[in-house]
Design an enzyme around this catalytic site. Structure first.
Site, PDB file in Angstrom:
ATOM      1  N   HIS A 130      48.359  49.116  36.194  1.00  0.00           N
ATOM      2  CA  HIS A 130      47.374  48.539  37.113  1.00  0.00           C
ATOM      3  C   HIS A 130      46.179  48.041  36.307  1.00  0.00           C
ATOM      4  O   HIS A 130      45.717  48.705  35.371  1.00  0.00           O
ATOM      5  CB  HIS A 130      46.932  49.578  38.137  1.00  0.00           C
ATOM      6  CG  HIS A 130      46.125  49.002  39.263  1.00  0.00           C
ATOM      7  ND1 HIS A 130      44.778  48.731  39.152  1.00  0.00           N
ATOM      8  CD2 HIS A 130      46.477  48.643  40.530  1.00  0.00           C
ATOM      9  CE1 HIS A 130      44.335  48.235  40.292  1.00  0.00           C
ATOM     10  NE2 HIS A 130      45.346  48.173  41.143  1.00  0.00           N
ATOM     11  N   GLU A 132      43.069  47.915  36.847  1.00  0.00           N
ATOM     12  CA  GLU A 132      41.909  48.806  36.803  1.00  0.00           C
ATOM     13  C   GLU A 132      42.112  49.926  35.782  1.00  0.00           C
ATOM     14  O   GLU A 132      41.187  50.296  35.047  1.00  0.00           O
ATOM     15  CB  GLU A 132      41.654  49.390  38.189  1.00  0.00           C
ATOM     16  CG  GLU A 132      40.377  50.214  38.266  1.00  0.00           C
ATOM     17  CD  GLU A 132      40.168  50.832  39.633  1.00  0.00           C
ATOM     18  OE1 GLU A 132      39.631  51.957  39.676  1.00  0.00           O
ATOM     19  OE2 GLU A 132      40.528  50.213  40.653  1.00  0.00           O
ATOM     20  N   CYS A 200      37.279  54.713  46.070  1.00  0.00           N
ATOM     21  CA  CYS A 200      36.452  53.739  46.780  1.00  0.00           C
ATOM     22  C   CYS A 200      36.231  54.172  48.229  1.00  0.00           C
ATOM     23  O   CYS A 200      37.172  54.575  48.919  1.00  0.00           O
ATOM     24  CB  CYS A 200      37.164  52.388  46.716  1.00  0.00           C
ATOM     25  SG  CYS A 200      36.561  51.158  47.870  1.00  0.00           S
ATOM     26  N   SER A 273      41.096  44.234  50.612  1.00  0.00           N
ATOM     27  CA  SER A 273      40.922  42.865  50.108  1.00  0.00           C
ATOM     28  C   SER A 273      41.516  41.826  51.052  1.00  0.00           C
ATOM     29  O   SER A 273      41.835  40.716  50.646  1.00  0.00           O
ATOM     30  CB  SER A 273      41.563  42.737  48.723  1.00  0.00           C
ATOM     31  OG  SER A 273      42.916  43.144  48.748  1.00  0.00           O
TER      32      SER A 273
END
Length: 333
Positions: A130, A132, A200, A273
């Site tokens: 990933h 991130e 998050c 998103s």
């Protein structure tokens, strides 16, 4: 439709862009407006097919490697963040940079740097490959070990069990992350937790809403792209919460009418998103098949906002333009 038909939709709230995604998408649009096309973006600015396609039509060019950006251009870093080596690549390529990394990801990067500076072993909970995870790992590669789920915990080795800390990818399932943390703590009782939650807030809020609706909805439709970690987690959370089936779709026309067979309650949610227009299209599709009664399942209110990258803030535009001209050797006229 009348209430007697028994068909209903449970719509998870919040929905639409989270603050970090909103900032990143606006950043690309503002960069195109301020500096003109093309604006190169390293990796997808966010993991959503519709958003990427929309920005491409406006003049954004998405690349996988910094070396793909021609010298003298602007490259924007996506919301997922990049490793320090990527900044170095941009400098060598005489590229001006705009960093649209989500501030919550930046926080994890700073934590990694700080703990590495104090010579801790850092156990990064996340999914291999990933963007991130790649970016965070690049901040302190000698100190960071990736832990991809609780089953990886048994394999982890550290130099000093009294100096070990865990951090996490921001878009994981909260439950999965804590399961991994528990497994790590069994092996390393002195494991330190980060000073603040890395998951998050938008990811957590959406997962909470899905948990609330999962027991009541036979079917849950998650609007989001297949390369979106937080969207895929919502499918998993829905099934664990009791939904008979849960599916991930980018667009309403991907829904299979066969999924509705024997279903009276459909849950609808979306990744962090996903623009609201895609959720509205799913609701319209369901309404056309008798699911017109919509009930809101609200887990939290989201009021967080993030300022744009400094190169795009109005009061810094002249300074940013001068920096870009100096870096690229071009006024981009």
């Amino acid at each position: 439709m009348t209430a007697s038909s028994g068909r209903r939709v449970l719509l998870a709230a919040p929905r639409g862009y989270c603050a970090g995604v909103d900032r990143a998408v606006i950043a690309v649009e503002k960069a195109l407006e301020q500096y003109g096309a093309p604006i190169y973006v390293r990796h997808e600015i966010v993991h959503n097919k519709y958003v990427v396609q929309t920005l491409e039509k406006k003049g954004a060019i998405f690349v996988e490697r910094t070396e793909e950006v021609p010298e003298g251009n602007i490259v924007m870093f996506s919301a997922h963040g990049v490793a320090p080596v990527v900044h170095e690549e941009a400098e060598r390529g005489r590229l001006a940079t705009i960093d649209a990394t989500c501030p919550l990801v930046t926080k994890v990067h700073k934590e990694a740097v700080r703990f590495a500076g104090d010579d801790y072993d850092i156990l990064l909970i996340g999914h291999e490959g990933h963007e991130e995870v790649i970016g965070t790992s690049g901040e302190a590669p000698e100190h960071i070990t990736l832990v991809d789920g609780p089953e990886d915990a048994a394999k982890v080795e550290v130099r000093d069990p009294s100096k070990v800390v865990w951090l996490s990818q921001t878009t994981l399932s909260v439950d999965e992350t804590m399961e991994t943390v528990d497994a790590l703590k069994e092996k390393f009782p002195q494991l330190i937790s980060p000073p603040s939650d890395d998951i998050c807030y938008a990811t957590q809020n959406r997962q909470l809403a899905v948990k609330q609706m999962g027991a009541d909805a036979e079917l849950v439709i998650v609007v989001g792209s297949r390369n979106s970690s937080n969207s895929k987690r919502l499918v998993e959370v829905a099934k664990l919460a009791g939904a008979r089936e849960a599916y991930l779709v980018d667009f309403a026309d991907e829904i299979d009418e066969g999924w509705l067979e024997g279903v009276t309650t459909v849950g609808v949610t979306s990744g962090a998103s996903v623009p609201e227009v895609l959720v509205e299209q799913v609701l319209e599709w369901l309404a056309g098949r008798g699911f017109e009664d919509v009930e809101i399942v609200k887990a939290a209110e989201e009021s967080i906002t993030f300022s744009l990258p400094k190169e795009l803030r109005r009061d810094l535009r002249d300074e940013a333009a001068a920096l870009i001209a100096e870096r690229t050797g071009s006024s981009r006229e």
